[in-house]
Design an enzyme around this catalytic site. Structure first.
Site, PDB file in Angstrom:
ATOM      1  N   TYR A 213     -11.054 -25.059   1.703  1.00 20.34           N
ATOM      2  CA  TYR A 213     -11.063 -24.361   3.098  1.00 20.34           C
ATOM      3  C   TYR A 213     -11.012 -25.456   4.340  1.00 20.34           C
ATOM      4  O   TYR A 213     -11.111 -26.719   4.177  1.00 20.34           O
ATOM      5  CB  TYR A 213     -11.587 -23.208   3.224  1.00 20.34           C
ATOM      6  CG  TYR A 213     -11.361 -22.097   1.879  1.00 20.34           C
ATOM      7  CD1 TYR A 213     -10.114 -21.829   1.571  1.00 20.34           C
ATOM      8  CD2 TYR A 213     -12.326 -21.943   1.272  1.00 20.34           C
ATOM      9  CE1 TYR A 213      -9.827 -20.936   0.738  1.00 20.34           C
ATOM     10  CE2 TYR A 213     -12.060 -21.195  -0.066  1.00 20.34           C
ATOM     11  CZ  TYR A 213     -10.913 -20.580  -0.109  1.00 20.34           C
ATOM     12  OH  TYR A 213     -10.653 -19.969  -1.374  1.00 20.34           O
TER      13      TYR A 213
ATOM     14  N   ARG B  87     -21.334 -15.316 -10.614  1.00 22.61           N
ATOM     15  CA  ARG B  87     -21.067 -14.307 -11.620  1.00 22.61           C
ATOM     16  C   ARG B  87     -22.435 -13.394 -12.282  1.00 22.61           C
ATOM     17  O   ARG B  87     -21.945 -12.203 -12.443  1.00 22.61           O
ATOM     18  CB  ARG B  87     -20.400 -14.911 -13.015  1.00 22.61           C
ATOM     19  CG  ARG B  87     -19.210 -15.411 -12.703  1.00 22.61           C
ATOM     20  CD  ARG B  87     -18.517 -16.350 -13.788  1.00 22.61           C
ATOM     21  NE  ARG B  87     -17.356 -16.786 -13.425  1.00 22.61           N
ATOM     22  CZ  ARG B  87     -16.094 -16.661 -14.167  1.00 22.61           C
ATOM     23  NH1 ARG B  87     -16.472 -15.883 -15.147  1.00 22.61           N
ATOM     24  NH2 ARG B  87     -15.192 -17.014 -13.703  1.00 22.61           N
TER      25      ARG B  87
HETATM   26  C1  8OZ Z   1     -11.927 -16.782  -5.338  1.00 26.97           C
HETATM   27  C2  8OZ Z   1     -10.868 -15.842  -4.739  1.00 26.97           C
HETATM   28  C3  8OZ Z   1     -10.613 -15.872  -3.323  1.00 26.97           C
HETATM   29  C4  8OZ Z   1     -11.650 -16.814  -2.674  1.00 26.97           C
HETATM   30  C5  8OZ Z   1     -13.943 -19.477  -2.661  1.00 26.97           C
HETATM   31  C6  8OZ Z   1     -13.747 -17.721  -0.996  1.00 26.97           C
HETATM   32  O1  8OZ Z   1     -13.400 -20.187  -3.553  1.00 26.97           O
HETATM   33  C7  8OZ Z   1     -13.521 -18.240  -2.193  1.00 26.97           C
HETATM   34  C8  8OZ Z   1     -12.696 -17.385  -3.212  1.00 26.97           C
HETATM   35  C9  8OZ Z   1     -12.757 -17.346  -4.466  1.00 26.97           C
HETATM   36  O2  8OZ Z   1     -14.880 -19.944  -1.836  1.00 26.97           O
END
Ligand code: 8OZ
Length: 359
Positions: A179, A316
């Site tokens: 991100y 999980r």
């Molecule tokens: C799975 C689906 C959507 C977002 C991350 C915030 O991978 C997520 C995320 C995980 O950090």
């Protein structure tokens, strides 16, 4: 059981070292992207964790990359989160909010006025996101202008203030999984030639400016950051991440942050120590080290006993076991997580996993 011993995170007393990892579940109220009563129930059920880190919450509409994820930028969203923090506190727990800007991992349909997502550079992310109609490739992004970056940093600061108003115990910056913050850190997504790209120092600048801005709102010890130095999540890569993260963590240490939360290996797939020297990060940082990624009870116990980690975050296992702490205490079997109900939907696969007491 060292995992079940208390830990002091700054001035915050955690009764155990078992952390609930941030988990995207896409069950915020549609239209307003605010946490609701079902979300309150879900977090309340998991309040025996030493610390809960909330699901990633976008700091602005621009920061959103998936449908039905909760935000942290409107009054309704602050109100929704307030109910969650009250519920968790009433049940004896502690909760930090994970602050999220997805950068290029978004789709125009989620952006203000259908605009392209923003990123360090105009390079489209490999991978997929999901919108109302299903999975799609992230849209081609546009590169942020240099003088726009201060506005994005200010969006983080506003969200940090909102987090306080909502009653959170602290904040975690989402610096992992491809991100926005990670996009600045990694060479293959950051081709900028201004002061935010190029050298290791310049690629770390955005992350450190965000840290500086939120540290004006929160005591440093109430701030953590999640990092994933080698994870390919959301199509991110860097040919030489070690010097980047070594430099970054020195800056985080200087800012007096409470913890670094490190995804060791490929997010959600494989715990792996091979490709990166995680202990170099631990040694360069005086705050706490939260280890994460596919940990099981024994592995976590070993990590804490050896001093390699202070705390371990479970994803999980916390989805499927609201009473994970009690199950670890008794070395009881765990429920399996149902992947089909991870993202979106209702109470099924969310608040209906049985506890030992109920079983
Ligand atoms: C799975 C689906 C959507 C977002 C991350 C915030 O991978 C997520 C995320 C995980 O950090």
């Amino acid at each position: 059981m060292k995992l079940l011993t208390p830990f002091k995170l700054g001035d915050l007393e955690l009764p155990n070292r078992i952390v609930m990892a941030p988990l995207t579940r896409n069950r915020a109220t549609r239209g307003v992207d605010a946490a609701n009563d079902l979300n309150v129930e879900y977090y309340r059920q998991r309040a025996s964790a030493g610390l809960i880190i909330s699901e990633a919450s976008q700091i602005s509409q621009e920061g959103q990359g998936y449908v039905w994820t909760p935000g942290l930028y409107t009054d309704a969203q602050v109100e929704g989160w307030s109910k969650v923090t009250k519920g968790v506190h009433a049940a004896g727990g502690r909760i930090f909010v994970q602050m999220w800007h997805v950068g290029r991992v978004s789709h125009s349909s989620l952006q203000p006025n259908g605009a392209p997502p923003v990123a360090p550079s105009a390079i489209q992310a490999e991978g997929r996101t999901f919108i109302e109609t299903g999975f799609v490739q992230p849209s081609p992004p546009r590169a942020l202008e240099t003088d726009e970056i201060a506005r994005v940093v200010a969006d983080y600061a506003r969200a940090a203030r909102n987090a306080k108003d909502a009653g959170f115990d602290g904040i975690e910056l989402h610096g992992a999984n491809g991100y926005l913050i990670d996009q600045f850190l990694k060479a293959d997504s950051n081709k900028r030639t201004d002061k935010y790209g190029g050298s290791v120092e310049k690629r770390c600048r955005f992350a450190l400016e965000v840290v500086e801005a939120v540290a004006k709102v929160w005591d440093g010890k109430r701030i953590g950051i999640r990092l994933s130095p080698v994870s390919p999540a959301n199509g991110i890569s860097d040919p030489d991440p070690q010097p980047v993260f070594d430099h970054l963590v020195r800056g985080l240490d200087a800012a007096g942050l409470g913890y670094i939360h490190v995804v060791e290996g490929s997010t959600g797939f494989k715990h792996d120590f091979g490709a990166f020297d995680y202990m170099a990060l631990r040694q360069a940082f005086r705050g706490a080290y939260i280890a994460n990624n596919c940990y099981k009870r024994d592995m976590a116990e070993e990590a804490v006993a050896s001093g390699r980690a202070d705390l371990v975050a479970f994803g999980r296992s916390f989805i499927a076991n609201p009473d994970l702490v009690e199950r670890f205490r008794r070395n009881a079997p765990l429920n399996d997580a149902d992947v089909k109900t991870f993202y979106g939907g209702d109470a099924k696969g969310y608040t209906d996993y049985p506890t030992l007491a109920a079983g």
